[in-house]
Design a protein around this motif. Sequence first.
Motif, PDB file in Angstrom:
ATOM      1  N   ILE A 108     -14.206 -44.823 -41.360  1.00 41.49           N
ATOM      2  CA  ILE A 108     -15.054 -45.303 -42.458  1.00 41.49           C
ATOM      3  C   ILE A 108     -14.425 -46.522 -43.127  1.00 41.49           C
ATOM      4  CG2 ILE A 108     -16.034 -44.686 -44.683  1.00 41.49           C
ATOM      5  CD1 ILE A 108     -16.242 -41.815 -43.695  1.00 41.49           C
ATOM      6  N   ARG A 144     -23.067 -48.884 -45.380  1.00 46.27           N
ATOM      7  CA  ARG A 144     -23.767 -47.609 -45.196  1.00 46.27           C
ATOM      8  C   ARG A 144     -23.277 -46.943 -43.916  1.00 46.27           C
ATOM      9  NH1 ARG A 144     -28.147 -47.127 -48.584  1.00 46.27           N
ATOM     10  NH2 ARG A 144     -28.787 -49.034 -49.653  1.00 46.27           N
ATOM     11  N   LEU A 145     -23.304 -45.624 -43.923  1.00 42.10           N
ATOM     12  CA  LEU A 145     -22.804 -44.895 -42.762  1.00 42.10           C
ATOM     13  C   LEU A 145     -23.675 -45.098 -41.533  1.00 42.10           C
ATOM     14  CD1 LEU A 145     -21.701 -41.491 -44.377  1.00 42.10           C
ATOM     15  CD2 LEU A 145     -20.267 -43.420 -43.698  1.00 42.10           C
ATOM     16  N   ASN A 146     -24.984 -45.280 -41.725  1.00 38.32           N
ATOM     17  CA  ASN A 146     -25.843 -45.464 -40.552  1.00 38.32           C
ATOM     18  C   ASN A 146     -25.583 -46.795 -39.851  1.00 38.32           C
ATOM     19  OD1 ASN A 146     -26.895 -47.131 -42.483  1.00 38.32           O
ATOM     20  ND2 ASN A 146     -29.028 -46.544 -42.159  1.00 38.32           N
ATOM     21  N   GLN A 147     -24.896 -47.738 -40.527  1.00 39.22           N
ATOM     22  CA  GLN A 147     -24.576 -49.015 -39.898  1.00 39.22           C
ATOM     23  C   GLN A 147     -23.388 -48.919 -38.950  1.00 39.22           C
ATOM     24  OE1 GLN A 147     -24.003 -51.416 -43.382  1.00 39.22           O
ATOM     25  NE2 GLN A 147     -26.162 -51.978 -43.539  1.00 39.22           N
ATOM     26  N   LEU A 148     -22.642 -47.822 -39.017  1.00 38.94           N
ATOM     27  CA  LEU A 148     -21.507 -47.654 -38.112  1.00 38.94           C
ATOM     28  C   LEU A 148     -21.936 -47.457 -36.657  1.00 38.94           C
ATOM     29  CD1 LEU A 148     -19.147 -45.347 -40.222  1.00 38.94           C
ATOM     30  CD2 LEU A 148     -18.992 -47.813 -39.885  1.00 38.94           C
ATOM     31  N   ARG A 149     -23.226 -47.209 -36.446  1.00 38.98           N
ATOM     32  CA  ARG A 149     -23.685 -47.024 -35.060  1.00 38.98           C
ATOM     33  C   ARG A 149     -23.586 -48.328 -34.268  1.00 38.98           C
ATOM     34  NH1 ARG A 149     -28.442 -47.618 -38.096  1.00 38.98           N
ATOM     35  NH2 ARG A 149     -29.972 -49.107 -37.220  1.00 38.98           N
ATOM     36  N   PRO A 166     -22.145 -39.448 -34.754  1.00 35.43           N
ATOM     37  CA  PRO A 166     -23.364 -39.973 -35.388  1.00 35.43           C
ATOM     38  C   PRO A 166     -23.312 -39.850 -36.903  1.00 35.43           C
ATOM     39  CG  PRO A 166     -23.771 -37.826 -34.390  1.00 35.43           C
ATOM     40  CD  PRO A 166     -22.383 -38.242 -33.960  1.00 35.43           C
ATOM     41  N   GLN A 167     -24.326 -40.398 -37.534  1.00 36.59           N
ATOM     42  CA  GLN A 167     -24.372 -40.428 -38.999  1.00 36.59           C
ATOM     43  C   GLN A 167     -24.403 -39.023 -39.592  1.00 36.59           C
ATOM     44  OE1 GLN A 167     -27.856 -42.313 -40.523  1.00 36.59           O
ATOM     45  NE2 GLN A 167     -27.369 -41.907 -42.673  1.00 36.59           N
ATOM     46  N   SER A 168     -25.106 -38.103 -38.962  1.00 31.27           N
ATOM     47  CA  SER A 168     -25.203 -36.738 -39.496  1.00 31.27           C
ATOM     48  C   SER A 168     -23.830 -36.071 -39.556  1.00 31.27           C
ATOM     49  CB  SER A 168     -26.166 -35.913 -38.634  1.00 31.27           C
ATOM     50  OG  SER A 168     -25.714 -35.885 -37.280  1.00 31.27           O
ATOM     51  N   LEU A 222     -20.923 -37.638 -39.899  1.00 30.45           N
ATOM     52  CA  LEU A 222     -20.186 -38.274 -40.991  1.00 30.45           C
ATOM     53  C   LEU A 222     -20.638 -37.744 -42.342  1.00 30.45           C
ATOM     54  CD1 LEU A 222     -20.206 -41.965 -39.660  1.00 30.45           C
ATOM     55  CD2 LEU A 222     -18.305 -40.341 -39.592  1.00 30.45           C
ATOM     56  N   TRP A 223     -21.948 -37.529 -42.497  1.00 24.22           N
ATOM     57  CA  TRP A 223     -22.446 -36.987 -43.752  1.00 24.22           C
ATOM     58  C   TRP A 223     -21.942 -35.561 -43.982  1.00 24.22           C
ATOM     59  CZ3 TRP A 223     -23.742 -39.117 -47.915  1.00 24.22           C
ATOM     60  CH2 TRP A 223     -24.454 -40.315 -47.960  1.00 24.22           C
TER      61      TRP A 223
END
Length: 353
Positions: free
Chosen positions: A85, A95-100, A119-121, A123-124
């Motif tokens: 992160i 944003r975490l979804n941008q790490l993809r 995936p984002q889920s 990380l959340w």
Amino acid sequence: MVKRGKKHNRKRAAKQAIQATHPEPNKIGASTPYDFEGRNLTPYGGLLPVATMLEKLGLQQLLEATITSKRVTRVMSLYKFALGIVLGFYVGFQRLNQLRFIARDPILTGVLGVDALPPQSTLWRFLAGLHLNVAGQILKIQQAFRQRVWEAANVKLETATLDTDTTVHTVYGKQMGARKSYNPKNKGKLSYQPILTFMAETREYIYGDLHNGDRHSGKEIAAHIQKVIASLPATVKTIYGRADSGFYCGEAVEAYEAGHCQFIVCARKTDRLVEELQKAEWKPSKQTDADEECEFTYQPQGWAKPYRFLALGTTKRRGRKRTTRRRIRTSRTPTKPSNINCSTPLLTNIEFS
């Protein structure tokens, strides 16, 4: 059509010698060979020195010794989750979804030792599994890490200027703690009002508190100032504090004094303070851009003792007849308070030369 010119106009090849070079540099054109079989290519090569710096400063040992989490992670360890992160923040993702976009980048996966980022889920779920006290532990890590960076860079600041202010963070939907309050860009929207403090000399973020949309109380402001002063490195000896009228309260002033901090705070124009401004003796201001200045001692209602206040003002211009600033400054008779447009008064304990 007849063209006159040399028959053999092709460029001669460069001689095979050390001193002989081609007259023009190589250019990319239609004849340049290319293929799609290259591997380990990345546009984020700058992450490697950043990861090396974090490793040499001992971030992993510091993080594992400070953060207490009972959650057992399977995909990656706690440190690798946090490091992934953090490196995403270095790239510029918020944003975490941008790490993809960098989930399979060779540099990032090589630093973390994984095939791909989760995936984002995932990380959340990792962040949701952390307890609320982890926020305070992260601030402790930041404080200790700042001390290590200063020591490694041989930074020995003895004077620090702390700028404290609030910001408006607009939220959407039904978010816990969101309120309709001061929001100049999105009027009527729900928002949070976190308190942030930065160091003017290095522009570093020192400390912050997430707050709901309501106005901050005096106890919350005092607690924030105390934590900020405690977060400063040991080399800092002299502390200056600056804040706007949102922090004008007795608790904030007492917190500054308890931390041996010299402060200057914008005061709110209450009725009693305006009366004191009318009674004050205004003099020409020779060291500022203002026309007049005044200084007086005033004890706000409910405060333990009186404090020193300063104010600057400009002389009102009436009609076409305008008094030059030079005459105002050299005038020996004080200007009447009714002819002065006073700016925001300042509460301070700093002695100006």
